[in-house]
Design a protein around this motif. Structure first.
Motif, short mmCIF file in Angstrom:
data_model
loop_
_atom_site.label_atom_id
_atom_site.label_comp_id
_atom_site.label_asym_id
_atom_site.label_seq_id
_atom_site.Cartn_x
_atom_site.Cartn_y
_atom_site.Cartn_z
N SER A 1 0.83 -1.20 0.00
CA SER A 1 0.00 0.00 0.00
C SER A 1 0.86 1.26 0.00
CB SER A 1 -0.97 0.02 1.18
OG SER A 1 -0.26 0.06 2.40
N GLU A 2 2.01 1.23 0.69
CA GLU A 2 2.92 2.37 0.69
C GLU A 2 3.54 2.55 -0.69
OE1 GLU A 2 4.57 2.66 5.25
OE2 GLU A 2 5.48 1.21 3.91
N GLN A 3 3.85 1.45 -1.38
CA GLN A 3 4.43 1.54 -2.70
C GLN A 3 3.45 2.16 -3.69
OE1 GLN A 3 5.69 -2.41 -3.64
NE2 GLN A 3 7.60 -2.22 -2.50
N ARG A 4 2.16 1.83 -3.56
CA ARG A 4 1.16 2.38 -4.45
C ARG A 4 1.02 3.89 -4.28
NH1 ARG A 4 -3.68 -1.47 -3.32
NH2 ARG A 4 -2.17 -2.13 -1.84
N HIS A 5 1.20 4.38 -3.02
CA HIS A 5 1.03 5.79 -2.75
C HIS A 5 2.33 6.57 -2.91
CE1 HIS A 5 -3.10 5.35 -1.63
NE2 HIS A 5 -2.79 4.35 -0.83
N ALA A 6 3.47 5.90 -3.03
CA ALA A 6 4.74 6.57 -3.24
C ALA A 6 4.75 7.13 -4.65
CB ALA A 6 5.90 5.61 -3.04
N ARG A 7 5.05 8.41 -4.75
CA ARG A 7 5.08 9.06 -6.06
C ARG A 7 6.48 9.61 -6.30
NH1 ARG A 7 0.87 13.61 -5.53
NH2 ARG A 7 1.97 13.76 -3.57
N GLN A 8 6.85 9.65 -7.56
CA GLN A 8 8.13 10.23 -7.95
C GLN A 8 7.88 11.34 -8.94
OE1 GLN A 8 10.43 6.91 -9.45
NE2 GLN A 8 11.64 6.93 -7.58
N CYS A 9 8.70 12.38 -8.86
CA CYS A 9 8.64 13.47 -9.82
C CYS A 9 9.06 12.92 -11.18
CB CYS A 9 9.57 14.60 -9.39
SG CYS A 9 9.65 15.96 -10.59
N VAL A 10 8.23 13.15 -12.19
CA VAL A 10 8.52 12.63 -13.51
C VAL A 10 9.71 13.38 -14.15
CG1 VAL A 10 6.93 14.08 -14.84
CG2 VAL A 10 7.38 11.76 -15.60
N SER A 11 10.03 14.58 -13.66
CA SER A 11 11.14 15.35 -14.21
C SER A 11 12.49 14.97 -13.60
CB SER A 11 10.91 16.85 -13.99
OG SER A 11 9.77 17.29 -14.68
N CYS A 12 12.56 14.92 -12.25
CA CYS A 12 13.85 14.67 -11.61
C CYS A 12 13.94 13.32 -10.89
CB CYS A 12 14.19 15.79 -10.64
SG CYS A 12 13.12 15.87 -9.19
N GLY A 13 12.80 12.66 -10.65
CA GLY A 13 12.81 11.33 -10.08
C GLY A 13 12.81 11.24 -8.56
N ILE A 14 12.78 12.38 -7.85
CA ILE A 14 12.79 12.29 -6.39
C ILE A 14 11.44 11.81 -5.86
CG2 ILE A 14 14.52 14.11 -6.15
CD1 ILE A 14 12.23 15.89 -5.04
N ASN A 15 11.47 11.21 -4.68
CA ASN A 15 10.25 10.76 -4.02
C ASN A 15 9.53 12.00 -3.50
OD1 ASN A 15 8.25 9.57 -2.53
ND2 ASN A 15 9.61 8.33 -1.29
N ILE A 16 8.27 12.18 -3.87
CA ILE A 16 7.55 13.39 -3.48
C ILE A 16 6.41 13.11 -2.53
CG2 ILE A 16 8.19 14.75 -5.48
CD1 ILE A 16 5.52 14.06 -6.73
N SER A 17 6.37 11.96 -1.90
CA SER A 17 5.33 11.66 -0.92
C SER A 17 5.42 12.64 0.23
CB SER A 17 5.48 10.23 -0.39
OG SER A 17 5.24 9.32 -1.42
N GLY A 18 4.31 13.30 0.52
CA GLY A 18 4.26 14.23 1.61
C GLY A 18 4.82 15.60 1.31
N MET A 19 5.27 15.84 0.11
CA MET A 19 5.82 17.15 -0.27
C MET A 19 4.78 17.95 -1.03
SD MET A 19 9.65 16.23 -1.62
CE MET A 19 9.97 17.90 -2.08
N SER A 20 5.03 19.24 -1.13
CA SER A 20 4.18 20.11 -1.95
C SER A 20 4.49 19.77 -3.41
CB SER A 20 4.51 21.57 -1.66
OG SER A 20 3.82 22.40 -2.55
N ALA A 21 3.56 19.13 -4.06
CA ALA A 21 3.77 18.69 -5.43
C ALA A 21 2.47 18.78 -6.20
CB ALA A 21 4.29 17.25 -5.44
N ALA A 22 2.57 18.67 -7.50
CA ALA A 22 1.38 18.69 -8.36
C ALA A 22 1.21 17.31 -8.97
CB ALA A 22 1.54 19.73 -9.45
N THR A 23 -0.01 16.84 -8.99
CA THR A 23 -0.35 15.59 -9.65
C THR A 23 -1.49 15.89 -10.59
OG1 THR A 23 0.34 14.28 -7.74
CG2 THR A 23 -1.10 13.20 -9.32
#
Length: 59
Positions: free
Chosen positions: A4-26
């Protein structure tokens, strides 16, 4: 990491960093609807991104 954590883990498509819990756009790709996530830094710098499904490129 659990499945379940893997499904919710997101990566920035531009730089590849993990953005879970960060200010990001989806958002959905304008061409194919694939979900795209971008970190705040790449959005601010207008870094290019490419959809991993259809290859659409945007700023």
């Amino acid at each position: 990491m659990s499945q379940s954590e893997q499904r919710h883990a997101r990566q920035c498509v531009s730089c590849g960093i993990n953005i879970s819990g960060m200010s990001a756009a989806t958002f959905d790709c304008p061409e194919c609807g694939h979900e795209i996530s971008r970190c705040a830094k790449c959005r601010k710098q207008s870094n290019l991104y490419e959809c991993p499904d259809c290859g659409f490129m945007g700023p």
